[in-house]
Design a protein around this motif. Structure first.
Motif, PDB file in Angstrom:
ATOM      1  N   ASN A 137       0.183   6.824  -6.227  1.00  0.00           N
ATOM      2  CA  ASN A 137      -1.225   7.176  -6.385  1.00  0.00           C
ATOM      3  C   ASN A 137      -1.298   8.301  -7.395  1.00  0.00           C
ATOM      4  O   ASN A 137      -0.763   9.377  -7.209  1.00  0.00           O
ATOM      5  CB  ASN A 137      -1.799   7.643  -5.050  1.00  0.00           C
ATOM      6  CG  ASN A 137      -3.263   7.344  -4.976  1.00  0.00           C
ATOM      7  OD1 ASN A 137      -3.895   7.038  -5.987  1.00  0.00           O
ATOM      8  ND2 ASN A 137      -3.816   7.428  -3.793  1.00  0.00           N
ATOM      9  N   ARG A 138      -1.942   8.028  -8.469  1.00  0.00           N
ATOM     10  CA  ARG A 138      -1.748   8.953  -9.580  1.00  0.00           C
ATOM     11  C   ARG A 138      -3.018   9.530 -10.169  1.00  0.00           C
ATOM     12  O   ARG A 138      -2.954  10.462 -10.938  1.00  0.00           O
ATOM     13  CB  ARG A 138      -0.950   8.260 -10.679  1.00  0.00           C
ATOM     14  CG  ARG A 138       0.422   7.853 -10.199  1.00  0.00           C
ATOM     15  CD  ARG A 138       1.258   7.392 -11.323  1.00  0.00           C
ATOM     16  NE  ARG A 138       0.672   6.232 -11.986  1.00  0.00           N
ATOM     17  CZ  ARG A 138       1.356   5.457 -12.804  1.00  0.00           C
ATOM     18  NH1 ARG A 138       2.604   5.727 -13.054  1.00  0.00           N
ATOM     19  NH2 ARG A 138       0.773   4.433 -13.390  1.00  0.00           N
ATOM     20  N   LEU A 181       1.673   1.872  -3.464  1.00  0.00           N
ATOM     21  CA  LEU A 181       0.467   2.363  -4.133  1.00  0.00           C
ATOM     22  C   LEU A 181       0.244   3.829  -3.792  1.00  0.00           C
ATOM     23  O   LEU A 181      -0.116   4.645  -4.637  1.00  0.00           O
ATOM     24  CB  LEU A 181      -0.760   1.557  -3.694  1.00  0.00           C
ATOM     25  CG  LEU A 181      -1.005   0.223  -4.379  1.00  0.00           C
ATOM     26  CD1 LEU A 181      -2.300  -0.385  -3.880  1.00  0.00           C
ATOM     27  CD2 LEU A 181      -1.074   0.406  -5.891  1.00  0.00           C
ATOM     28  N   SER A 182       0.487   4.152  -2.530  1.00  0.00           N
ATOM     29  CA  SER A 182       0.277   5.526  -2.074  1.00  0.00           C
ATOM     30  C   SER A 182       1.244   6.468  -2.772  1.00  0.00           C
ATOM     31  O   SER A 182       0.880   7.551  -3.202  1.00  0.00           O
ATOM     32  CB  SER A 182       0.460   5.581  -0.559  1.00  0.00           C
ATOM     33  OG  SER A 182       0.724   6.891  -0.145  1.00  0.00           O
ATOM     34  N   TYR A 224       0.826  -1.218   0.000  1.00  0.00           N
ATOM     35  CA  TYR A 224       0.000   0.000   0.000  1.00  0.00           C
ATOM     36  C   TYR A 224       0.856   1.262   0.000  1.00  0.00           C
ATOM     37  O   TYR A 224       0.458   2.292  -0.529  1.00  0.00           O
ATOM     38  CB  TYR A 224      -0.962   0.001   1.185  1.00  0.00           C
ATOM     39  CG  TYR A 224      -2.077  -1.003   1.006  1.00  0.00           C
ATOM     40  CD1 TYR A 224      -3.010  -0.848  -0.019  1.00  0.00           C
ATOM     41  CD2 TYR A 224      -2.204  -2.098   1.843  1.00  0.00           C
ATOM     42  CE1 TYR A 224      -4.023  -1.768  -0.206  1.00  0.00           C
ATOM     43  CE2 TYR A 224      -3.216  -3.024   1.668  1.00  0.00           C
ATOM     44  CZ  TYR A 224      -4.120  -2.862   0.639  1.00  0.00           C
ATOM     45  OH  TYR A 224      -5.123  -3.757   0.449  1.00  0.00           O
ATOM     46  N   SER A 225       2.029   1.157   0.623  1.00  0.00           N
ATOM     47  CA  SER A 225       2.940   2.302   0.624  1.00  0.00           C
ATOM     48  C   SER A 225       3.320   2.669  -0.797  1.00  0.00           C
ATOM     49  O   SER A 225       3.309   3.846  -1.174  1.00  0.00           O
ATOM     50  CB  SER A 225       4.210   1.939   1.386  1.00  0.00           C
ATOM     51  OG  SER A 225       4.288   2.723   2.523  1.00  0.00           O
TER      52      SER A 225
END
Lengths: 613, 377
Positions: free
Chosen positions: A57-58, A53-54, A50-51
């Motif tokens: 995060n686009r 992904l964060s 998730y890190s």
């Protein structure tokens, strides 16, 4: 429901309850453990996933503000447009050494310390990832110099945006108004969804009164950005709906003629088409340049505008109230005829003053020697005060103001601008209500010559003149005639008319007198009749300035000027089939005939010349 | 007919009635825990709301009203609640019906009743009056409830639930149903009945599906497979999971959650505020927050245990369990183990009405606890 005989077993109930609570606690613990397990799964086991992904995060949703509608005059001349301006903005978070960056930008683009300071103030109030403007308007040279070295300045970007521009500056400032940054109060009253991404809102003038039409509706786009938030590409969007364009009835050339004709005077000119209410000229002099207001006018410039003795921010046509003076005499004469207080044959002897019965106070005529024996027509042509003192006295204030109200005096004209003043049509009821004083007979006399409490706006005078020109049809003045929407649908604004019942013969005799004011051998405005083949009906006026305004402390010559009378003139032409009705107020201009009438003459001649050719 | 239940000793130390806070009808332990929770709420709301202090002030005002309501209700002896329970329930049902018939339409859902001076949400009132009504009804009869009482209780639950679901406000409807079911549960309904009720409810699920609006169905489907629609309905839950997961054990720190601060996370100051909390304070913060909630729930259950008559006991038990259901449903939804239903996180989420109802419930609990009498053992 018949209750069965049942015995409550308290001991059992207690046991049962305790039992259930224990189960409940157990159940709650199980659920909490479930939540915890999930949290551990997400935050410990899944943290890395998730890190990243964060960090990547686009997809962001960003608003697309609509383009504001344009404003045109009746000839299609643009009065308010949107121009692209470039601003230099910095995202502090993305700059490694902000101080060094600022220093090199300063030398590169000649930024002065004041701008750097205001940048710092903004920065303190913003989030570190927000884009903060350093330069609001970059010229082409600055643009080019920065663009070449762009790579050396990560986190510094050029933003292009459309900004409102008013090409005619002070000429149109009081009609068009301006947009400015949305303030706290406005924020509360607007629909946030519609104003997503919009920074500006109409503050005064057409920009304000047609705000909802001009603004349009915001759209949005889904954009893919990299880790720094920089745009990579757009995934999809919903386009904004641009605001509608407005077409005004104003004629920029006529407006300029009127504005220039006021020369060094302050004052206002309003001209309307009597049958439609279309406003042709709406000039208030001096105007001001509305363009700095769009960016936020520097405090000292604003203070200078506010403290200027000519009060350029004051909209004289809409907010300025003046005693109508003698321009009101045709209306009062008509009132006399309509209510039967006088007739065309009645003559009054004018010795140069008027005295109420049982009173020694002399109400003076403007001409010391008097006009001799005058009838209504002569009284209007020569503007004899004594005739109107007498007529007002006979009519009484109630009938007088009751009749004048039909011409729109004392009420707003209904023009499509906000903040219009309603002037003041005095009556005994008004005086009792507001001042708690009785009405005195002498006040009726001075009301009869348009002085005293009586106050009108330039716009009201123009409307009343148009009603006279229409022989009893009242049309609300309006500026916007057509609204052209983005989808090419056009809304044509229909005139808002109502009838004022008047006797045709009475109106004709008053208009005849008004024609002689301009064309008669002894008319007070005879100078403007030169070189035209149609007839102008008009009336001059001079309004006394009773008090010195505010605490003015300039040279003696200027004080004298400020104490001079206001010059007024109302007219319409051609007298038989009127196409223009006009009112002119020249502050401290002296006599209506010599100062105000020529301005009206210029406007009328230009308008009718264009029309006939 | 009022009769008090003879007290038997519980295997937990009893708290004798008395003392200053007892006299002013305040339960200090509960109050302290609630204040601790609301303080955490302010801290995270400031961050979630884009660091606008105005938002926090507005929330503080609402919270003030809610606390005042709680303290006022705590002054009313529980016998009054029992006395008025049927009346309040009937009024609540009437108002719900009124909302459906002539309620103002807001956000496409009819929830508000305009009473001139203020707008009133009858579904909030029914959240408390439903368990109150059922507690009253069950307390009139010997416990455990027999089949007939269970059926009537079922009707008392289903009527308000359907009326609210019709608004449509699925979240609140389920919470009202849960509060009624909680009374049944603590009343000692036999396990086999419980099983049957469960089976019946399970059988009613298709019916519920029929009652749901399109967007509600979309939420359920999204819950089952969020990745199917990442920019539409799944967006919430994906962004929320990213926020929570990226928070890790220690969190990114207050005001530093990128998901929240960069506005990727929708509804971050209302229903999804827990995700902001999880992002910025990490697993340790989440466990702390859960612990505070547990403290409050345990205190409430203890109050239920100490209650001196059947009505108070049932009501207190139900309110405590319902509070937990609130917390569970909200957090469950945010961390992606429950479908997205609009339930705020108690005392943390931004928003007024539900907070007043919540604290009103705590007021009743305080009333129950501080109106006990000394009974001979």
């Amino acid at each position: 429901m018949p209750r069965r005989l049942t015995i409550k077993d308290a001991y059992l109930e207690n046991r049962l309850f305790l039992n259930r609570l224990v189960v409940a606690v157990a159940g709650i613990l199980v659920f909490v453990i479930g939540l915890t397990a999930r949290l551990v799964y997400l935050q410990v086991a899944g943290h890395e996933h998730y890190s990243s992904l964060s960090k990547n995060n686009r997809v962001k949703i960003s608003p697309l503000p609509p383009t504001r509608g344009l404003i045109y005059d009746r000839n299609g001349e643009i009065l308010a447009e949107n121009v692209t301006t470039y601003s230099l903005e910095i995202i502090p978070e993305q700059v490694d050494d902000l101080e060094r960056t600022l220093l090199s930008l300063k030398t590169l683009l000649n930024i002065d310390d004041e701008e750097i300071e205001s940048f710092r103030t903004l920065k303190r109030r913003s989030k570190s990832f927000a884009s903060i403007p350093l330069l609001l308007r970059m010229n082409e040279d600055e643009l080019a110099r920065f663009s070449v070295r762009r790579l050396h300045f990560p986190g510094v970007e050029i933003h292009a945006r459309l900004v409102r521009k008013y090409p005619h500056a002070d000429l149109m400032s009081h009609v068009i108004g301006y947009v400015g940054r949305i303030n706290e109060d406005e924020l509360k009253s607007i629909d946030a969804a519609v104003y997503q991404g919009t920074n500006h809102i109409g503050k005064i003038g057409i920009e304000k009164s047609y705000e909802t039409v001009l603004h349009g509706t915001a759209g949005y786009e889904e954009i893919e950005t990299n880790a720094q938030g920089r745009l990579i590409h757009t995934i999809g969007n919903v386009s904004p709906t641009p605001g509608a364009d407005l077409h005004l009835s104003l004629d920029i050339h006529l407006q300029k003629t009127a504005y220039d004709a006021l020369a060094e005077y302050t004052g206002a000119v309003v001209a309307i088409e009597p049958d439609t209410g279309n406003v042709l000229v709406f000039a208030s002099k001096p105007g001001f340049d509305p363009n700095p207001f769009v960016y936020g006018i520097p405090k000292k410039d604003y203070a200078a505008l506010q403290s200027s003795p000519d009060r350029p921010l004051f909209n004289r046509a809409l907010h300025g109230v003046y005693p109508p003076g003698s321009t009101v005499k045709p209306f009062i004469g008509l009132a006399g005829l309509e209510v039967g207080a006088t007739d065309r044959g009645r003559r009054t002897y004018c010795p140069g003053f008027y005295r109420l019965p049982n009173s020694s106070h002399r109400y003076r005529d403007w001409r010391k020697g008097g006009h001799g024996s005058v009838d209504l027509k002569t009284a209007i042509i020569q503007s004899c005060d004594v005739y109107f003192y007498d007529l007002a006295h006979d009519m009484g204030i109630t009938r007088l103001s009751g009749f004048l109200a039909r011409f729109g005096f004392g009420t707003r004209t209904g023009i499509d601008l906000t903040g219009e003043k309603s002037g003041l049509l005095p009556s005994p009821e008004w005086k009792r209500r507001i001042r708690n004083q009785p009405w005195y007979p002498g006040e009726t006399l001075i009301t009869g010559i348009g002085q005293g409490f009586f106050q009108v706006t330039t716009l009201q005078l123009a409307k009343a003149t148009a009603i006279m020109a229409n022989r009893g049809r009242a049309v609300s003045p309006r500026l916007v005639t057509r609204i052209v929407h983005h989808d090419h649908s056009i809304i044509t604004v229909q005139p808002d008319a109502s009838d004022v019942p008047l006797g045709a013969a009475n109106v004709d005799s008053i208009i005849e007198a008004m024609i002689d004011v301009v064309h008669g051998a002894r008319g007070t405005a005879r100078k403007i009749s030169e070189g035209i083949d149609y007839r102008i009906a008009g009336k001059t006026g001079t309004a006394q300035v009773f008090t010195v305004k505010q605490q003015e402390s300039y040279k003696e010559s200027q004080v004298d000027k400020k104490l001079r009378d206001h010059a007024l003139f109302v007219a319409f032409a051609p007298a038989d089939r009127p196409r223009i009705a006009i009112s002119v107020i020249v502050e401290n201009g002296g006599h209506g005939g010599s100062v105000a009438a020529p301005i009206a003459g210029l406007v009328i001649k230009q308008y009718l010349a264009n029309k006939s050719s | 007919m009022t009769y008090s239940v003879p007290q038997v000793r519980f295997p937990l130390p009893a708290e004798p009635p008395g003392g200053f806070f007892y006299k002013i009808h305040v339960d200090l332990t509960l109050l302290a825990a609630l204040i601790l929770l609301s303080s955490i709420g302010f801290v995270i709301l400031y961050s979630a709301g884009g660091q606008h202090i105005d938002l926090v002030f507005r929330q503080a005002t609402r919270l003030g009203i809610a606390y005042a309501t709680m303290l006022i209700l705590a002054q009313i002896p529980p016998r009054h609640f029992r006395h008025y329970a049927p009346g309040l329930f009937v009024i609540g049902i009437g108002l719900l019906a009124a909302v459906l018939i002539m309620g103002e339409i807001g956000k496409g859902a009819q929830r508000w009743l305009n009473l001139g001076l203020f707008r009133f949400q009858p579904s909030e009132m029914i959240k408390i009056s439903t368990p109150m009504m059922i507690s009253w009804y069950l307390a009139e009869n010997p416990l455990p409830p027999r089949i007939k009482q269970i059926l009537i209780t079922g009707i008392l639950i289903i009527v308000p639930t359907l009326l609210i679901a019709k608004q449509p406000d699925l979240g609140t409807a389920l919470l009202v149903a849960a509060s009624g079911a909680a009374v049944l549960f603590v009343s000692g309904i036999r396990w086999r009945f419980l099983l049957k009720v469960g089976i019946v409810l399970g059988g009613l699920t298709p019916l519920l599906w029929h009652f749901m609006r399109e967007y509600q169905r979309a939420r359920i489907l999204t819950f089952l497979n969020p990745e199917a629609d990442p920019l539409g309905n799944g967006y919430h839950i994906i962004q929320s999971k990213i926020a929570i997961g990226s928070g890790g054990i220690y969190g990114k720190g207050w005001l530093n959650g990128t998901q929240a601060q960069l506005e990727f996370l929708p509804e971050r100051s209302t229903d999804f505020i827990f995700a902001v909390f999880a992002e910025e304070f990490g697993l340790l913060g989440c466990l702390t927050l859960l612990l505070v909630y547990l403290m409050i729930i345990c205190r409430c259950l203890y109050i239920a245990l100490q209650a001196q008559d059947t009505f108070s006991r049932l009501l207190a038990g139900s309110l405590s369990i319902t509070f937990f259901v609130y917390v569970f449903v909200n957090i469950g939804m945010v961390i992606g183990i429950l479908p997205v239903v609009g339930v705020p996180l108690p005392l943390i989420s931004y928003g007024g009405t539900s907070m007043v109802t919540l604290l009103a419930g705590f007021g009743i609990l305080m009333s129950i606890h501080t109106h006990r009498r000394l009974l001979p053992i």
